[in-house]
Each structure stands twice: as C-alpha cells, then as structure tokens.
Design a protein around this motif. Structure first.
Motif, PDB file in Angstrom:
ATOM      1  N   GLN A  81       0.921  -1.162   0.120  1.00  0.00           N
ATOM      2  CA  GLN A  81       0.027  -0.052  -0.050  1.00  0.00           C
ATOM      3  C   GLN A  81       0.845   1.156   0.123  1.00  0.00           C
ATOM      4  O   GLN A  81       1.950   1.252   0.684  1.00  0.00           O
ATOM      5  N   ILE A  82       0.434   2.294  -0.834  1.00  0.00           N
ATOM      6  CA  ILE A  82       1.401   3.300  -1.087  1.00  0.00           C
ATOM      7  C   ILE A  82       0.444   4.694  -0.865  1.00  0.00           C
ATOM      8  O   ILE A  82      -0.718   4.484  -1.204  1.00  0.00           O
ATOM      9  N   ASP A  83       1.096   5.778  -0.383  1.00  0.00           N
ATOM     10  CA  ASP A  83       0.229   6.935  -0.270  1.00  0.00           C
ATOM     11  C   ASP A  83       1.373   8.100   0.393  1.00  0.00           C
ATOM     12  O   ASP A  83       2.578   7.759   0.352  1.00  0.00           O
ATOM     13  N   ALA A  84       0.887   9.338  -0.053  1.00  0.00           N
ATOM     14  CA  ALA A  84       1.631  10.337   0.658  1.00  0.00           C
ATOM     15  C   ALA A  84       0.724  11.217   1.922  1.00  0.00           C
ATOM     16  O   ALA A  84      -0.641  11.325   1.479  1.00  0.00           O
ATOM     17  N   THR A  85       1.174  11.716   2.802  1.00  0.00           N
ATOM     18  CA  THR A  85       0.401  12.700   3.693  1.00  0.00           C
ATOM     19  C   THR A  85       1.174  13.989   4.042  1.00  0.00           C
ATOM     20  O   THR A  85       2.278  14.118   4.327  1.00  0.00           O
ATOM     21  N   PRO A  86       0.500  15.117   3.811  1.00  0.00           N
ATOM     22  CA  PRO A  86       1.097  16.383   4.313  1.00  0.00           C
ATOM     23  C   PRO A  86       0.944  16.535   5.586  1.00  0.00           C
ATOM     24  O   PRO A  86      -0.083  16.417   6.284  1.00  0.00           O
ATOM     25  N   PHE A  87       1.843  17.326   6.318  1.00  0.00           N
ATOM     26  CA  PHE A  87       1.841  17.221   7.843  1.00  0.00           C
ATOM     27  C   PHE A  87       2.933  18.345   8.332  1.00  0.00           C
ATOM     28  O   PHE A  87       4.107  18.596   7.477  1.00  0.00           O
ATOM     29  N   GLU A  88       2.731  19.114   9.555  1.00  0.00           N
ATOM     30  CA  GLU A  88       3.817  19.951  10.062  1.00  0.00           C
ATOM     31  C   GLU A  88       4.800  19.011  10.781  1.00  0.00           C
ATOM     32  O   GLU A  88       4.846  19.052  12.082  1.00  0.00           O
ATOM     33  N   TRP A  89       5.781  18.366   9.949  1.00  0.00           N
ATOM     34  CA  TRP A  89       6.764  17.502  10.728  1.00  0.00           C
ATOM     35  C   TRP A  89       7.589  17.940  11.342  1.00  0.00           C
ATOM     36  O   TRP A  89       8.003  17.464  12.615  1.00  0.00           O
ATOM     37  N   PHE A  90       8.012  19.307  11.326  1.00  0.00           N
ATOM     38  CA  PHE A  90       9.049  19.888  12.142  1.00  0.00           C
ATOM     39  C   PHE A  90       8.542  21.006  13.028  1.00  0.00           C
ATOM     40  O   PHE A  90       9.302  21.948  13.721  1.00  0.00           O
ATOM     41  N   GLY A  91       7.195  20.788  13.436  1.00  0.00           N
ATOM     42  CA  GLY A  91       6.728  21.714  14.332  1.00  0.00           C
ATOM     43  C   GLY A  91       6.565  23.296  13.954  1.00  0.00           C
ATOM     44  O   GLY A  91       6.375  24.147  14.815  1.00  0.00           O
ATOM     45  N   THR A  92       6.421  23.501  12.656  1.00  0.00           N
ATOM     46  CA  THR A  92       6.178  24.793  12.175  1.00  0.00           C
ATOM     47  C   THR A  92       4.967  24.887  11.570  1.00  0.00           C
ATOM     48  O   THR A  92       4.122  23.909  11.424  1.00  0.00           O
ATOM     49  N   SER A  93       4.700  25.959  11.138  1.00  0.00           N
ATOM     50  CA  SER A  93       3.273  26.213  10.293  1.00  0.00           C
ATOM     51  C   SER A  93       3.539  25.365   8.612  1.00  0.00           C
ATOM     52  O   SER A  93       2.530  25.460   7.709  1.00  0.00           O
ATOM     53  N   ILE A  94       4.721  25.160   8.152  1.00  0.00           N
ATOM     54  CA  ILE A  94       4.831  24.517   6.872  1.00  0.00           C
ATOM     55  C   ILE A  94       4.755  23.025   6.948  1.00  0.00           C
ATOM     56  O   ILE A  94       5.269  22.294   7.753  1.00  0.00           O
ATOM     57  N   LYS A  95       4.034  22.521   5.783  1.00  0.00           N
ATOM     58  CA  LYS A  95       3.611  21.099   5.715  1.00  0.00           C
ATOM     59  C   LYS A  95       4.668  20.409   4.523  1.00  0.00           C
ATOM     60  O   LYS A  95       4.870  21.303   3.646  1.00  0.00           O
ATOM     61  N   TYR A  96       5.062  19.493   4.720  1.00  0.00           N
ATOM     62  CA  TYR A  96       5.798  18.850   3.935  1.00  0.00           C
ATOM     63  C   TYR A  96       4.890  17.544   3.781  1.00  0.00           C
ATOM     64  O   TYR A  96       4.747  16.834   4.588  1.00  0.00           O
ATOM     65  N   ALA A  97       5.273  16.760   2.567  1.00  0.00           N
ATOM     66  CA  ALA A  97       4.845  15.668   2.268  1.00  0.00           C
ATOM     67  C   ALA A  97       5.575  14.374   2.486  1.00  0.00           C
ATOM     68  O   ALA A  97       6.679  14.256   1.803  1.00  0.00           O
ATOM     69  N   LEU A  98       5.063  13.201   3.342  1.00  0.00           N
ATOM     70  CA  LEU A  98       5.999  12.075   3.603  1.00  0.00           C
ATOM     71  C   LEU A  98       5.387  11.066   2.626  1.00  0.00           C
ATOM     72  O   LEU A  98       3.970  10.758   2.720  1.00  0.00           O
ATOM     73  N   HIS A  99       5.928  10.429   1.654  1.00  0.00           N
ATOM     74  CA  HIS A  99       5.639   9.451   1.048  1.00  0.00           C
ATOM     75  C   HIS A  99       5.958   8.152   1.433  1.00  0.00           C
ATOM     76  O   HIS A  99       7.067   7.902   1.993  1.00  0.00           O
ATOM     77  N   GLY A 100       5.028   7.119   1.572  1.00  0.00           N
ATOM     78  CA  GLY A 100       5.310   6.100   2.308  1.00  0.00           C
ATOM     79  C   GLY A 100       4.797   4.578   1.485  1.00  0.00           C
ATOM     80  O   GLY A 100       3.855   4.774   0.862  1.00  0.00           O
ATOM     81  N   ALA A 101       5.399   3.203   2.002  1.00  0.00           N
ATOM     82  CA  ALA A 101       4.989   2.253   1.403  1.00  0.00           C
ATOM     83  C   ALA A 101       4.908   1.317   2.475  1.00  0.00           C
ATOM     84  O   ALA A 101       5.827   1.154   3.228  1.00  0.00           O
ATOM     85  N   ILE A 102       3.845   0.339   2.727  1.00  0.00           N
ATOM     86  CA  ILE A 102       3.724  -0.813   3.690  1.00  0.00           C
ATOM     87  C   ILE A 102       3.314  -1.807   3.170  1.00  0.00           C
ATOM     88  O   ILE A 102       2.520  -2.023   2.319  1.00  0.00           O
ATOM     89  N   ASP A 103       3.954  -2.838   3.875  1.00  0.00           N
ATOM     90  CA  ASP A 103       3.760  -4.453   2.991  1.00  0.00           C
ATOM     91  C   ASP A 103       2.366  -4.769   4.015  1.00  0.00           C
ATOM     92  O   ASP A 103       2.431  -4.797   4.964  1.00  0.00           O
ATOM     93  N   ASP A 104       1.429  -5.255   3.100  1.00  0.00           N
ATOM     94  CA  ASP A 104       0.163  -5.701   3.694  1.00  0.00           C
ATOM     95  C   ASP A 104       0.204  -6.985   4.751  1.00  0.00           C
ATOM     96  O   ASP A 104      -0.532  -6.929   5.326  1.00  0.00           O
ATOM     97  N   ALA A 105       1.317  -7.701   4.296  1.00  0.00           N
ATOM     98  CA  ALA A 105       1.349  -9.021   5.200  1.00  0.00           C
ATOM     99  C   ALA A 105       1.814  -8.695   6.208  1.00  0.00           C
ATOM    100  O   ALA A 105       1.639  -9.288   7.505  1.00  0.00           O
TER     101      ALA A 105
END
Length: 321
Positions: free
Chosen positions: A23-47
């Motif tokens: 499963q793959i996706d990306a999520t925007p979030f304020e990762w560094f504790g600021t008001s700026i959002k960055y997109a983290l792209h991720g992939a996870i194995d279903d099994a």
C-alpha cells in the motif's frame, strides 16, 4: 423516529505473503513543528506491516514516489502488486472515460510515468475507491504523525535533507518493533543483476535525432556522448531517460548513452532573459546540489536547470476527482 443504521466496516485480512501487496500513499503534515507542511511518501507491506519506503519532499510528487519505490526495490525486492489511490501520478484521469466509439477504434489511455515504470518492473497496480480501503497505510500515518515530530525535535532535525537521512534508518527500527511474521513465503522478487533501478524509475520520452545526431527536449538541445558503443545515426528514434540522480541519458538498441548540452551558435545580441524571480523560484534539493549534477548542466545557469527539473518531478499535481 427511525433509528439511523450505521454501516460497520471490517478490517480486511492481511495477505498471506510479504510482497504480495504494497500500500502506498503520501500525507502532508507539519513534521518540524512549524506552520509549513511537507509531504511524506510511504509504502507498507500488507502481510507484515513492514514499512518498505519513506521519503519526504515539499509536495506530494512523482519524485517522492520514485524514491520510495527505489528503497523498496533495493532493500526488499520488487513487489507483486501496489495498492494506491486514484491520484493522477498513478492513473490517467482519462482512464475509464473513453467512449464506445473510441474503444472500437482501438484508442487507449497512456500509462502515467509511474504506471509505466511499474509495468516495466512487472508490478500490478490496483486503485482504491476510498481512503478506508487502504486502511493499513492510513493507520501508519496516524502513528508517524505522533512519533516523528518528537524524534525530529529531539535530534534538531528541521530540513528535508536531514529528515530523509534519519528516515533511511528509522524504517528498520520501526519494523523491528511493529512488524509481524507472514503466513507464507515472501513474493518479493530481487532485482536482476545488471538492471539499473534508476533507469526504470525515471521519466521516459521518445525523441528523434536530427541530421547532426543531436536531439531536443523541453526547448534544450542535447548531444549524445559516444562511450565505445556504435554511434547513433541521424534520424533515429531514441528513448530519453530523465532522473535527478543522473540527469539525462539516452537509450538506443539496448545501450545507454550519457548526454551533454549542445549550444547552438547565437547572435551576440541574444540573451537568456533571466529574471531574479526565475532564479529564486526553486529551492535546491539534496541530490541536485551534487557536483555531478552541476557537471551535467555545466552550460546553463544552475538555478534554471533546477527549475527545469522541478517542473518534471517536483511540481505539485492535482488529485483525480
């Protein structure tokens, strides 16, 4: 008053084999504790729940998914299938929109660059209709959004470069703690020896050389370098490969060639019309700051080269409705 009926959703059973479904996706979030959002792209194995790829960029973009899949293929292997949403990075908005007449006439919808790269690797693509359908990675985002900002703050990480360096090892630490054993053997396929994964996870376009053996791409002229292979003749159809890790290469009859910029003679009065706004419009990226990349683009203003690459890989794209 009638009681409102609530439709219950049930978690789908895990796949039996690791590598059977990613499963793959990306999520925007304020990762560094600021008001700026960055997109983290991720992939996870279903099994197993193994995180097989994590990469952060300014926006959800093609390059982020390419880097994420690069990690998966090199560290785990090529998966059997991928489960994603209907973002235009994965699926053309024209998919399923052709009329009966167009289908009868043989018209087809072209694959996206990501879809084409997965096809070359032999990976099937499955598209989810709702976020709940790919619940495993949606739950991963909830976990990472609570954990990663704390990890970044503890280490003073506040840039994309530092974040991606940290994530390269964090994936394995996360998997040791949260992954489970699969029911059956792995279906991940190791990369075949001799395959350059960067020449698969790239943008490819068809061009034709001119009488001088050069070709044009995005308003720029390039010359193919002869590395001992038979020289490419005039008026030949070639595949142009573009990737931030190597710049621009050419593939012809199974051989890969490096390229350099070819500058046509200009009048003395000619100018590049470079404005300050254009030069400062692109934020440099880690890979593009390398000396190798500057050598590839030695004949052009460095910032304009970044702008050219940004339009191909990093520009924010709209999701399909």
């Amino acid at each position: 008053m009638k009681k409102k009926i609530r439709h219950r959703t049930h978690r789908r059973k895990r796949k039996a084999h690791s590598g059977q479904l990613i499963q793959i996706d990306a999520t925007p979030f304020e990762w560094f504790g600021t008001s700026i959002k960055y997109a983290l792209h991720g992939a996870i194995d279903d099994a197993t729940g193994d995180v097989v790829g994590l990469y952060m960029t300014q926006n959800e973009c093609l390059f982020g998914y390419f880097e994420m899949m690069r990690q998966c293929c090199l560290d785990f292997g090529i998966p059997q299938s991928i489960y994603s949403d209907r973002h235009t990075i994965f699926r053309s908005p024209k998919t399923g929109q052709l009329t009966v007449e167009e289908l009868i006439s043989g018209k087809t919808v072209n694959l996206t660059q990501f879809g084409r790269s997965m096809h070359e690797l032999g990976v099937d693509m499955i598209f989810a209709n709702t976020p709940q359908a790919k619940g495993r990675i949606e739950r991963l985002w909830v976990t990472l959004q609570s954990r990663l900002p704390v990890e970044f703050a503890k280490r003073g990480i506040n840039t994309l470069t530092a974040a991606n360096e940290f994530l390269a090892n964090y994936r394995f630490q996360y998997n040791e703690k949260f992954s489970v054993e699969p029911e059956s053997d792995s279906l991940f396929v190791p990369l075949q020896e001799g395959i350059d994964i960067d020449e698969v996870l790239c943008i490819k376009h068809t061009r034709k050389t001119d009488n001088a053996g050069t070709f044009s791409f995005k308003g720029r002229c390039f010359q193919v370098l002869d590395k001992g292979f038979p020289i490419i003749s005039a008026r030949r159809e070639i595949q142009v490969l573009i990737n931030p890790r190597f710049g621009i290469r050419v593939e012809y009859k199974g051989k890969t060639y490096e390229t350099i910029r070819y500058l046509k003679p200009q009048n003395k009065s000619a100018n590049l019309n470079v404005t300050k706004k254009t030069i400062n419009s692109v934020t440099p990226h880690l890979i593009h700051s390398s000396d190798e990349w500057k050598k590839i683009w030695w004949s052009e203003d460095y910032n304009l080269s970044l702008k050219f690459l940004y339009e191909l890989f990093f520009e924010k794209q709209q999701s399909a409705s």
